[in-house]
Write a protein that holds these residues in place. Structure first.
Motif: not given
Length: 437
Positions: A317-321, A372-380, A400-404, A407-412
């Protein structure tokens, strides 16, 4: 034609064959272990140093309460004036002089105690001295009022509350410490991995864009494939580097401990020492049993699977950004305005994890931020050791997967236009235009 495997292979080999990558892969664990060894060695020297504290007690009240310890020797001075005692301490090069003036009543003793030394004394030693005197004066005051000290000591009870769920599963304070350690390590590892290798992806895009190699590559490869190839290839290079670090670091730690006899565990943080002291209130055998039971009760399969899935999801998620930022700018200087908004959710997640999840892992704040996808990897990851229903983990992972994917579409979209743009600093308004193309 799908060129994604070729791009991944190219990115991976380019990274691992790079001289700076090879040098830092070897030097980083060497430097880290060297720092740990130096800190441990200096701590060992400091802790092994024998100290002598001279005591001039004009009251005669505390002589029986200061027994020489492992690293501290207490020496009582008799029939000396304060000036003579100071001169004696200087001549013998003792650590310091504890002076207790003669008093008329116990209530005024706190103003009649001084510690003289050449340099600033250790906070630990001063606290230890204060604790000994406090205990002695407290007992003297109680005896003066006719209280039997022996009866008070006999009446003291060490309460250790047994924690048990309604299903009969027992836990302990050590159990919470172990869960905290796993969750904290998982969140921190993900945070550092994103920072280090996200920046690597961003720099890779900027370098290719600056050297115009990208113009040749983009003629035969779709921007989406190119971006995913960079993310996955760099990630694999990062994992390779991390595994090598573990092997080299472990071997060096073992060598330092066995060959040089330096206890690297001495180089620990104050927080670790506090947790150890908190666990030292009960019998050591009970602690070992509690640790064993705690590890046995941890849902290891769930923890390992969740760690892998959330770690990969959060990193992608963050790498695509990061890749989108690299495509939008011409140099690293221009990245600062875009990196901060990306890092803010990640920093927030770490703070939520350490200050909210620890105190109330199933509270509203912890639960909401674990979805929340942008915080869930750490908090969960920090919540799971405390017991999170599988359905919550699945919902969080799906989000998280849906947001990724979004985000990939958005970043692309940004990547497609940005990799061919030169000589102009992009604004947020222009980035929005690129997405609409």
């Amino acid at each position: 034609m799908n060129h994604l495997p070729l791009i991944i292979k190219r990115e991976y080999l380019t990274k691992v064959k790079n001289k700076s990558f090879i040098v830092m892969t070897i030097l980083s664990p060497v430097i880290m272990i060297a720092l740990i060894t130096v800190v441990a060695y200096l701590s060992q020297l400091n802790n092994d140093k024998q100290r002598t504290i001279d005591i001039l007690d004009e009251t005669g009240l505390v002589k029986d309460d200061f027994k020489s310890e492992d690293k501290i020797t207490y020496n009582f001075l008799e029939n000396m004036s304060l000036n003579d005692a100071k001169d004696f301490v200087k001549q013998t090069e003792a650590y310091g002089l504890l002076h207790i003036e003669k008093i008329s009543n116990l209530d005024s003793i706190s103003n009649q105690i001084k510690f003289y030394s050449e340099d600033s004394p250790s906070i630990t030693i001063i606290s230890n001295l204060e604790a000994k005197i406090d205990k002695k004066i407290e007992n003297l005051k109680l005896q003066k009022k006719g209280v039997d000290i022996a009866m008070i000591e006999e009446s003291k009870t060490n309460i250790n509350i047994v924690q048990e769920s309604f299903e009969g599963e027992k836990t302990s304070k050590i159990d919470s410490v172990i869960k905290l350690a796993f969750g904290g390590a998982s969140g921190y590892l993900l945070f550092m991995f994103i920072i280090i290798y996200g920046n690597m992806i961003m720099r890779s895009v900027i370098e290719e864009k600056t050297s115009r190699i990208i113009e040749v590559i983009i003629s035969s490869v779709k921007p989406m494939q190119l971006m995913l190839g960079k993310i996955i290839g760099t990630s694999l290079a990062g994992i390779t580097q991390f595994i090598i670090w573990l092997f080299i670091g472990g071997a060096l730690l073992f060598t330092v401990s066995v060959v040089f006899g330096i206890d690297t565990s001495r180089a620990q943080s104050p927080n670790q020492q506090i947790m150890e002291e908190a666990m030292n209130n009960s019998n050591i055998h009970m602690q070992i049993q509690d640790v064993y039971d705690s590890l046995h009760h941890l849902p290891m399969t769930n923890l390992i699977v969740a760690f892998i899935l959330f770690f990969i999801g959060g990193y992608l998620l963050y790498s695509s950004l990061y890749a989108a930022i690299g495509a939008a700018v011409d140099n690293e200087t221009d990245t600062q305005q875009f990196i901060l908004p990306i890092l803010m959710p990640l920093i927030l997640a770490v703070y939520i994890g350490f200050f909210t999840v620890i105190e109330d892992p199933h509270g509203t704040v912890s639960t909401v931020f674990s979805f929340i996808p942008f915080t869930s990897p750490v908090v969960m990851l920090m919540r799971i050791p405390f017991g999170v229903p599988i359905w919550q983990q699945l919902v969080s992972l799906l989000l998280l997967v849906g947001t990724f994917l979004f985000t990939v579409w958005f970043a692309a979209k940004i990547y497609r236009v940005g990799i061919l743009m030169y000589g102009k600093k992009p604004t947020y308004k222009e980035l929005i235009k690129w997405i609409k193309y």
